[in-house]
Structure formats: C-alpha cells, structure tokens
Design an enzyme around this catalytic site. Structure first.
Site, PDB file in Angstrom:
ATOM      1  N   ASP A   1     -10.887   2.578   4.024  1.00  0.00           N
ATOM      2  CA  ASP A   1     -11.219   1.164   3.781  1.00  0.00           C
ATOM      3  C   ASP A   1     -12.726   0.992   3.606  1.00  0.00           C
ATOM      4  O   ASP A   1     -13.186  -0.052   3.133  1.00  0.00           O
ATOM      5  CB  ASP A   1     -10.775   0.290   4.973  1.00  0.00           C
ATOM      6  CG  ASP A   1      -9.426  -0.372   4.728  1.00  0.00           C
ATOM      7  OD1 ASP A   1      -9.037  -0.521   3.557  1.00  0.00           O
ATOM      8  OD2 ASP A   1      -8.772  -0.741   5.727  1.00  0.00           O
TER       9      ASP A   1
ATOM     10  N   LYS B   1       0.840  -1.203   0.000  1.00  0.00           N
ATOM     11  CA  LYS B   1       0.000   0.000   0.000  1.00  0.00           C
ATOM     12  C   LYS B   1       0.878   1.258   0.000  1.00  0.00           C
ATOM     13  O   LYS B   1       0.595   2.234  -0.693  1.00  0.00           O
ATOM     14  CB  LYS B   1      -0.931  -0.011   1.224  1.00  0.00           C
ATOM     15  CG  LYS B   1      -2.039  -1.048   1.071  1.00  0.00           C
ATOM     16  CD  LYS B   1      -2.828  -1.307   2.337  1.00  0.00           C
ATOM     17  CE  LYS B   1      -3.765  -2.494   2.100  1.00  0.00           C
ATOM     18  NZ  LYS B   1      -4.527  -2.918   3.261  1.00  0.00           N
TER      19      LYS B   1
ATOM     20  N   GLN C   1      -4.613  -2.072   9.529  1.00  0.00           N
ATOM     21  CA  GLN C   1      -4.488  -3.348   8.827  1.00  0.00           C
ATOM     22  C   GLN C   1      -5.073  -4.478   9.673  1.00  0.00           C
ATOM     23  O   GLN C   1      -4.728  -4.631  10.844  1.00  0.00           O
ATOM     24  CB  GLN C   1      -3.000  -3.613   8.506  1.00  0.00           C
ATOM     25  CG  GLN C   1      -2.752  -4.856   7.687  1.00  0.00           C
ATOM     26  CD  GLN C   1      -3.378  -4.785   6.287  1.00  0.00           C
ATOM     27  OE1 GLN C   1      -3.279  -3.770   5.592  1.00  0.00           O
ATOM     28  NE2 GLN C   1      -4.044  -5.852   5.871  1.00  0.00           N
TER      29      GLN C   1
END
Ligand code: NAP
Length: 294
Positions: A120, A53, A97
């Site tokens: 997200d 990422k 994460q």
C-alpha cells in the site's frame, strides 16, 4: 467537450501487461506472486474492497489470500498477527484494509508492517523513499494518476498543478510525486486544503487540477481555466431513489459543466478508481520481482 481519461480501458491494459509478465516468470519456473489482505471486522465497504482486490489478483495470475479477524481483536493481538505475516516467506506483499475499529491505533499498525511487504506504500519508510525519489512502493491512488497522466502523454513539465486535499494517501503524496524530477513530474505544485483562503484563485491558474477532497461537485466550471486537465479522485455515495441501487457515486467535480471547458477529464466512476486497483497489483509485482531476484 473534454477528452476522457479512461481508467477502465487503461487499467485493463495494465492488468493484461501484468498477466503477461507473470506468465513469463512462471514459464521460467518461478512461483506465483502472492498478495495477502488482512480484514478486521465486518464493514461492508471494506469487505467489498478486499473482495475486489482478491478478484484482481486472480485475474492476473497472482495467488491471493485473506485473513479475516473479528472486530473485537485487541491491538496487541493484531500486532502479533502482523509480526507473523511480516515473517512469512511465501508472501510478497500484504495490506491491512483500513479503516480499523476505533480501539485500534491505525498508526501503530502501519508502523508494524514490514516496509518490504508494504504494497500500500503507507509505511513512513516507503513514504520517505517516495519523497526522496528512491524507488519504492507508491500509494496506489497517486501512483495510478501518475500512470494515467504518463500513458495519455499529458505534459506536466513546468505546468501549474493544483492538488485539492492533503490526505496522507492521496493529496500529499500526489503533490510530492508531481513535483519530483522527471516526467510525469517537474510541475509547479500548489497544495490547497480546507484552510486555504481562496481555492478558486489557485485553480483558475492551473493547467492540471487534481481534486481529492470528498465534497461532491465542488469544482465548478468558473473555477477552472479553459483547456485544463481535470483528475477527479473523489467518490461519495449520494442517495438517488431513481437508481436501482438507491444511490450513485459522485466525484468532486461538477462533471457536465467542467467537461465543457476542460481538455481532459476523468469520469467518476471509471477514472481514478480502476487505476488505484491496478496499482496495488503493480506494487505487488514489484515486491515479487525483488523477492525472486534475491
Ligand atoms: P480525507 O482524508 O478526508 O482528506 C480530504 C482532504 O480534503 C483534506 O486535506 C481536507 O482538508 C480537504 N478538504 C475537505 N473539504 C474541503 C473543502 N471544502 N475545501 C478544501 N479542502 C477540503 O480524504 P481522502 O482519503 O484523501 O479522499 C478524498 C476523496 O477521494 C474521498 O471522496 C475518497 O472517497 C476518495 N478516494 C478515492 C480513491 C479512488 O481510488 N478513486 C482513493 C482514495 C480516496 P484538511 O486537511 O484541512 O481537513
């Protein structure tokens, strides 16, 4: 033989578009977009995901940073960290994460994220907006599939779609997005899962099948209709001593036989995965454009 829905090619194109858009903003005197990743513990897969990422951010001209926290951090300490990040002005979006260590309640952490920075798209506010067709951050994987269908101009209106798997991050949002009003939606969606009695009965009638179950080679040619469109989200590492790495990545679709019968199909790897990565960037760019226009 089916045509390939090429996630590598498409994601490169999308990243190029993002890069150009960012450089236009910079030329107008704006700062760079900024994405932060919170990594708890030392799970190697999570480290790889976060590193990728960060690499993606650098490639398109975003600033990126990582906060690395020990796996022994308490839930309360992590909530405090998130509170600080929520308030940081120089940040457009951040991700925590997943998975988190077992002693931390994932739900509580997601709930603590500022929805305006939730790139997200996991916070219930954003999930709710998605379901209500209000512009919001979309979960990256279903977002990537929508983008893929639309850029390949795959018709969806009135089509029978079967989504296999009902997870919060893939299957369920996918079913919502494909049934929304307007292209690439307007489909008649059936969501099947482990309690569905006869999955093949549904998939055999489907024009589009999205597999997101994590069971390698689950979808066979005899389960599909000729000419259907197949999108394979599954990624499972299977041991293979003949491969240099000792494993290979398997999708949920029995690719060789299904590709013979389908009209379009995503490969694994190189299909949905790269699109997922590109959509996190798109969500971050969306957060950034909201911020700089405030
Ligand atoms: P998940 O949370 O484990 O959900 C799996 C879903 O599949 C569940 O709804 C489960 O049903 C259903 N299921 C499992 N076995 C089944 C079976 N034999 N028949 C019918 N349904 C079955 O998984 P996920 O997070 O959605 O991920 C799914 C797969 O996609 C995994 O391989 C994952 O690694 C991969 N993935 C790929 C990307 C990408 O970017 N390419 C992104 C995310 C995930 P129940 O609800 O009844 O248990």
């Amino acid at each position: 033989m089916a045509n390939i829905l090429d996630g590598i090619k498409l994601s490169k194109q999308i990243k190029q578009e993002i890069k150009e858009e960012v450089s236009q903003y910079i030329n107008q005197g704006h700062r760079q977009p900024h994405l932060l990743a919170v990594l708890v513990g030392d799970n190697p897969a999570s480290q790889t995901y976060v590193n990728n990422k960060i690499k993606d951010c650098q490639a398109v001209g975003f600033t990126s940073s990582i906060i690395k926290l020990k796996s022994t951090i308490t839930e309360e300490e992590l909530l405090q960290e998130i509170k600080k990040i929520n308030e940081a002005d120089d940040l457009d979006g951040f991700i925590v994460q997943l998975p988190l260590p077992k002693h931390i309640n994932q739900e509580k952490i997601i709930m603590a994220i500022n929805p305006e920075k939730d790139v997200d798209g996991f916070h219930p506010t954003n999930f709710g907006k998605m379901a209500l067709e209000i512009e919001s951050f979309l979960p990256a994987t279903p977002y990537g599939i929508m983008e893929m269908l639309s850029r390949y101009e795959i018709p969806t209106e009135g089509k029978e779609v079967v989504v296999i798997g009902r997870s919060r991050i893939v299957g369920r949002p996918m079913s919502i997005l494909l049934s929304k009003k307007g292209y690439p939606g307007d489909a008649t969606v059936t969501l099947v899962h482990s309690k569905t009695v006869n999955i093949a009965k549904h998939t055999q009638n489907a024009d589009i099948i999205i597999t997101a179950l994590g069971v390698p080679h689950f979808l066979k040619a005899n389960m599909i209709k000729k000419g259907s469109v197949i999108v394979d989200v599954g990624i499972t590492k299977l041991e293979d001593p003949t491969k240099e790495k000792g494993y290979y990545l398997a999708g949920d679709v029995d690719f060789p036989e299904v590709a013979e019968k389908a009209s379009w199909i995503t490969p694994v790897p190189g299909g949905v995965g790269p699109m997922t990565r590109a959509m996190l960037l798109k969500n971050t760019l969306f957060a950034y454009t909201q911020n700089i226009s405030k």
